[in-house]
Write an enzyme that holds these catalytic residues in place. Sequence first.
Site, PDB file in Angstrom:
ATOM      1  N   SER A 162      -7.568   4.572   4.556  1.00 56.33           N
ATOM      2  CA  SER A 162      -7.389   3.956   3.242  1.00 56.33           C
ATOM      3  C   SER A 162      -7.724   2.467   3.317  1.00 56.33           C
ATOM      4  O   SER A 162      -8.367   1.904   2.418  1.00 56.33           O
ATOM      5  CB  SER A 162      -5.945   4.131   2.761  1.00 56.33           C
TER       6      SER A 162
ATOM      7  N   LYS B  57       4.672   1.781   8.944  1.00 59.35           N
ATOM      8  CA  LYS B  57       3.461   2.507   9.335  1.00 59.35           C
ATOM      9  C   LYS B  57       2.260   1.559   9.418  1.00 59.35           C
ATOM     10  O   LYS B  57       1.476   1.613  10.370  1.00 59.35           O
ATOM     11  CB  LYS B  57       3.189   3.629   8.320  1.00 59.35           C
TER      12      LYS B  57
ATOM     13  N   THR C 268      -5.852  11.897   8.396  1.00 64.41           N
ATOM     14  CA  THR C 268      -4.501  12.062   8.945  1.00 64.41           C
ATOM     15  C   THR C 268      -4.504  13.071  10.082  1.00 64.41           C
ATOM     16  O   THR C 268      -3.879  12.862  11.126  1.00 64.41           O
ATOM     17  CB  THR C 268      -3.518  12.492   7.848  1.00 64.41           C
TER      18      THR C 268
ATOM     19  N   LYS D  38       5.513   2.536  -2.575  1.00 59.18           N
ATOM     20  CA  LYS D  38       5.399   3.938  -2.990  1.00 59.18           C
ATOM     21  C   LYS D  38       5.676   4.016  -4.478  1.00 59.18           C
ATOM     22  O   LYS D  38       6.328   3.140  -5.056  1.00 59.18           O
ATOM     23  CB  LYS D  38       6.387   4.846  -2.242  1.00 59.18           C
TER      24      LYS D  38
ATOM     25  N   ASN E 215      -3.896  20.266   4.430  1.00 65.55           N
ATOM     26  CA  ASN E 215      -4.930  19.324   4.858  1.00 65.55           C
ATOM     27  C   ASN E 215      -4.661  18.765   6.256  1.00 65.55           C
ATOM     28  O   ASN E 215      -5.516  18.816   7.133  1.00 65.55           O
ATOM     29  CB  ASN E 215      -5.037  18.181   3.848  1.00 65.55           C
TER      30      ASN E 215
ATOM     31  N   LYS F  50       0.849  -1.193   0.000  1.00 69.61           N
ATOM     32  CA  LYS F  50       0.000   0.000   0.000  1.00 69.61           C
ATOM     33  C   LYS F  50       0.878   1.233   0.000  1.00 69.61           C
ATOM     34  O   LYS F  50       1.842   1.316   0.754  1.00 69.61           O
ATOM     35  CB  LYS F  50      -0.875   0.003   1.267  1.00 69.61           C
TER      36      LYS F  50
END
Length: 428
Positions: free
Chosen positions: A362, A106, A202, A118, A233, A82
Amino acid sequence: MAATTVYKEPAPIVDRENPLESMMSRFNIAAEILGLDDSTYNVLKAPDKQVIVNIPVTMDNGKVRVFEGYRVVHNTILGPSKGGIRYDVNVHIDEVKALAAWMTWKCAVVDIPYGGAKGGIICDPTTMSPGELERLTRGYTLALKDVFGPDRDIPAPDMGTGPREMAWLMDEFSKTVGATSPAVVTGKPLVMGGSLGRTEATGRGVMVSALAAMAKLGMKPEESSAVVQGFGNVGSWAAKLLAEKGVKIKGVSDISGAYWNDNGINIDEAIAYKNVHNGRLEGYTGATLMNADELLLADVDVLVPAAVEDVITEHNAHDIKAKLIVEGANGPTSASADPIINEKGIMVVPDILANSGGVTVSYFEWVQNRLGYKWSEDMVIERAERIMTDAFEKVYATSQKYKVPMRIAAYVVAIDKVAQTYKFRGGF
């Protein structure tokens, strides 16, 4: 605001040193604490897969440009990989490798069944038309159609990308498999299977982490003050949610400068202002303009760096007055600052824990897509906060057990989970 603001996962960093070396320096300390055997160490330090693709795109002027893109899958022992996709001129392979590894840790810290990945494309999306970006995204998807998949590798938005690009990616991938495949990507528009509660995910994780840490330090929210560096954000939502819990937000900053109000900034008002001024606080009169560097050194209880990397370094760490640092950004504290922060006795909730609320939601989006059933926003929030709280408690207990800072404890928790999984599955 929630209706117009788009959630993006915390952006990748471009470390002034080397992001891979920065990650590995902390990884090595945790591996030594765990007594990690050489075989597992060698497997975990190297990514499973590195893919470099060249994507020809017909530009609006009729000429063809070839863009270089990357996808790094660090590890899949816990589940499909992910991680976000970044469009930026500064994308480079070491950055992508480091961020893929961070995603592994994470996901392991918050105990969700994902590995880390990534991706990125070297381009400047601000100079490209929507048509050019669509052709680029679809070309990248086709080039990686054998890498992506709901059970293999699941992309998400990152710097320079958003729900629009994820919609294109999902559509192009769906064509290759001959069926609509919403679970191949997260961060999609709500109408295509995106999750409620994702916009603030987040920032909410930062708030939950901050309150958990404050409780350990005996700090009452209604008697505490904070500054939030970065008002995008993550920072704006963290500030808003902390303020709702009673924390006085005395300072915030964005690209236009830092803003201070000793009596507390009205965060809802500041957000409304930036939303009608191209996302910037420039000209905001609800606070006094101050030097941005001084914001980090303000005399407050909590410091939330939620902007860019390496803002806390060996040069300013000695002067930080906050008792608690909660990292909303990726890599805001340089490795060289760690020993100074630790010597001062400042608790740090590290990035791989504090900003993992985004990947947690997510995961919820992916679960909902797989189930074909949409959760309510209250359910998303309740489950996300529970996961973040449980993760904090586990990392805190680990820091107490090994008498190490929270950052190293987070790596210990993550690496131990992955290593134990290799042991039970039978290894290499």
